[in-house]
Motif scaffolding. Sequence first.
Motif, PDB file in Angstrom:
ATOM      1  N   THR A  46      36.160  38.164  50.925  1.00  0.00           N
ATOM      2  CA  THR A  46      35.676  38.287  49.555  1.00  0.00           C
ATOM      3  C   THR A  46      36.791  38.852  48.685  1.00  0.00           C
ATOM      4  O   THR A  46      37.790  39.392  49.181  1.00  0.00           O
ATOM      5  N   ASP A  47      36.604  38.754  47.358  1.00  0.00           N
ATOM      6  CA  ASP A  47      37.594  39.327  46.450  1.00  0.00           C
ATOM      7  C   ASP A  47      37.751  40.828  46.684  1.00  0.00           C
ATOM      8  O   ASP A  47      38.869  41.362  46.666  1.00  0.00           O
ATOM      9  N   ALA A  48      36.642  41.517  46.913  1.00  0.00           N
ATOM     10  CA  ALA A  48      36.705  42.970  47.132  1.00  0.00           C
ATOM     11  C   ALA A  48      37.411  43.297  48.440  1.00  0.00           C
ATOM     12  O   ALA A  48      38.205  44.243  48.513  1.00  0.00           O
ATOM     13  N   ASP A  49      37.121  42.513  49.497  1.00  0.00           N
ATOM     14  CA  ASP A  49      37.812  42.726  50.771  1.00  0.00           C
ATOM     15  C   ASP A  49      39.308  42.490  50.618  1.00  0.00           C
ATOM     16  O   ASP A  49      40.132  43.222  51.170  1.00  0.00           O
ATOM     17  N   LEU A  50      39.652  41.435  49.882  1.00  0.00           N
ATOM     18  CA  LEU A  50      41.067  41.114  49.682  1.00  0.00           C
ATOM     19  C   LEU A  50      41.768  42.230  48.919  1.00  0.00           C
ATOM     20  O   LEU A  50      42.862  42.668  49.312  1.00  0.00           O
ATOM     21  N   ALA A  51      41.151  42.708  47.843  1.00  0.00           N
ATOM     22  CA  ALA A  51      41.760  43.784  47.066  1.00  0.00           C
ATOM     23  C   ALA A  51      42.005  45.012  47.928  1.00  0.00           C
ATOM     24  O   ALA A  51      43.093  45.611  47.902  1.00  0.00           O
ATOM     25  N   ALA A  52      41.006  45.401  48.724  1.00  0.00           N
ATOM     26  CA  ALA A  52      41.139  46.600  49.551  1.00  0.00           C
ATOM     27  C   ALA A  52      42.186  46.409  50.638  1.00  0.00           C
ATOM     28  O   ALA A  52      42.981  47.311  50.924  1.00  0.00           O
ATOM     29  N   GLN A  82      32.179  49.474  47.536  1.00  0.00           N
ATOM     30  CA  GLN A  82      31.640  50.440  48.497  1.00  0.00           C
ATOM     31  C   GLN A  82      31.579  51.821  47.843  1.00  0.00           C
ATOM     32  O   GLN A  82      32.283  52.746  48.238  1.00  0.00           O
ATOM     33  N   PRO A  83      30.733  51.964  46.818  1.00  0.00           N
ATOM     34  CA  PRO A  83      30.673  53.250  46.112  1.00  0.00           C
ATOM     35  C   PRO A  83      30.172  54.367  47.013  1.00  0.00           C
ATOM     36  O   PRO A  83      29.292  54.169  47.844  1.00  0.00           O
ATOM     37  N   ARG A  84      30.780  55.514  46.841  1.00  0.00           N
ATOM     38  CA  ARG A  84      30.394  56.711  47.573  1.00  0.00           C
ATOM     39  C   ARG A  84      29.736  57.684  46.600  1.00  0.00           C
ATOM     40  O   ARG A  84      29.840  57.530  45.394  1.00  0.00           O
ATOM     41  N   ALA A  85      29.052  58.668  47.130  1.00  0.00           N
ATOM     42  CA  ALA A  85      28.410  59.660  46.268  1.00  0.00           C
ATOM     43  C   ALA A  85      29.472  60.522  45.605  1.00  0.00           C
ATOM     44  O   ALA A  85      30.362  61.058  46.284  1.00  0.00           O
ATOM     45  N   VAL A  86      29.406  60.640  44.283  1.00  0.00           N
ATOM     46  CA  VAL A  86      30.341  61.477  43.543  1.00  0.00           C
ATOM     47  C   VAL A  86      29.789  62.905  43.533  1.00  0.00           C
ATOM     48  O   VAL A  86      28.657  63.134  43.104  1.00  0.00           O
ATOM     49  N   VAL A 107      36.914  50.627  39.821  1.00  0.00           N
ATOM     50  CA  VAL A 107      36.369  51.521  40.846  1.00  0.00           C
ATOM     51  C   VAL A 107      35.500  52.598  40.203  1.00  0.00           C
ATOM     52  O   VAL A 107      34.403  52.900  40.692  1.00  0.00           O
ATOM     53  N   ALA A 108      35.962  53.175  39.102  1.00  0.00           N
ATOM     54  CA  ALA A 108      35.199  54.228  38.429  1.00  0.00           C
ATOM     55  C   ALA A 108      33.847  53.709  37.948  1.00  0.00           C
ATOM     56  O   ALA A 108      32.806  54.356  38.136  1.00  0.00           O
ATOM     57  N   LEU A 109      33.833  52.544  37.312  1.00  0.00           N
ATOM     58  CA  LEU A 109      32.583  51.972  36.815  1.00  0.00           C
ATOM     59  C   LEU A 109      31.609  51.706  37.960  1.00  0.00           C
ATOM     60  O   LEU A 109      30.398  51.941  37.835  1.00  0.00           O
ATOM     61  N   ALA A 110      32.129  51.222  39.080  1.00  0.00           N
ATOM     62  CA  ALA A 110      31.273  50.934  40.236  1.00  0.00           C
ATOM     63  C   ALA A 110      30.666  52.197  40.827  1.00  0.00           C
ATOM     64  O   ALA A 110      29.633  52.145  41.502  1.00  0.00           O
TER      65      ALA A 110
END
Length: 246
Positions: free
Chosen positions: A2-8, A125-129, A198-201
């Motif tokens: 996926t695009d997200a997998d590729l970016a990471a 893959q958002p984590r708890a802030v 990343v911040a928005l997500a």
Amino acid sequence: MTDADLAAHLAQVAGQILLDVRDSGLFGPKALGKAGDQTANQFLCHALREQRPDDGLLSEEEKDNAERLSQSRVWIVDPVDGTREYGEARADWAVHVGLAIDGQAAIGAVALPGLDGGVVIRSDQPRAVPPAPPQLRMVVSRTRPAAQAVAVAENLGAQLVPMGSAGAKAMAIILGQADIYLHSGGQYEWDSMAPVAVALAHGLHASRIDGSPLVYNQSDVYLPDLLICRREHAEQVLALVADVSA
């Protein structure tokens, strides 16, 4: 992928390449930044052109190509964000790999290879802030903090946290090391696009410091100011920016 997998994946591998270049011991501090930038850039650009040949590409280290302006999907990368910090073997530098779709920061990955074990923070893959402490913390440039940011921090009673790269500053909020990132000293699209995605997500606020949206893949890639913070702080910070700028 996926695009997200590729970016990471690209951000993680580019980060490891940069560590290998630095650990080779072949470069002095000034030459190291140039060697790292160019080596990581070659990897990222060749990989993106291989994996996403129909997409546009904008990189800090590549000559710009106006063809991207007619494309809906444009990858925007910064091979080393915080070249000085990278050369000094500090932790506050980053690799940015992001995808803008129709001008919006859609997908991003920010690698922080200098942290123990290396960290890649992804938009998918958002984590708890962590919650904000009673005294807010504002990340600012460790070499030239912007006067507006310092003035806003004083009004908020916020602690200043000096830090290097834009990506490291933005990710510090997600990691619970800071609460506000206010920048008005000049940046380009590659400095903020992946961190903003990343911040928005992660549910954070991200905008220009006048509250207007951040728009990418423009003919002029200068995007000089940025606010990333928790949503509950955005209105107050934007109001204070307007006051200190008046």
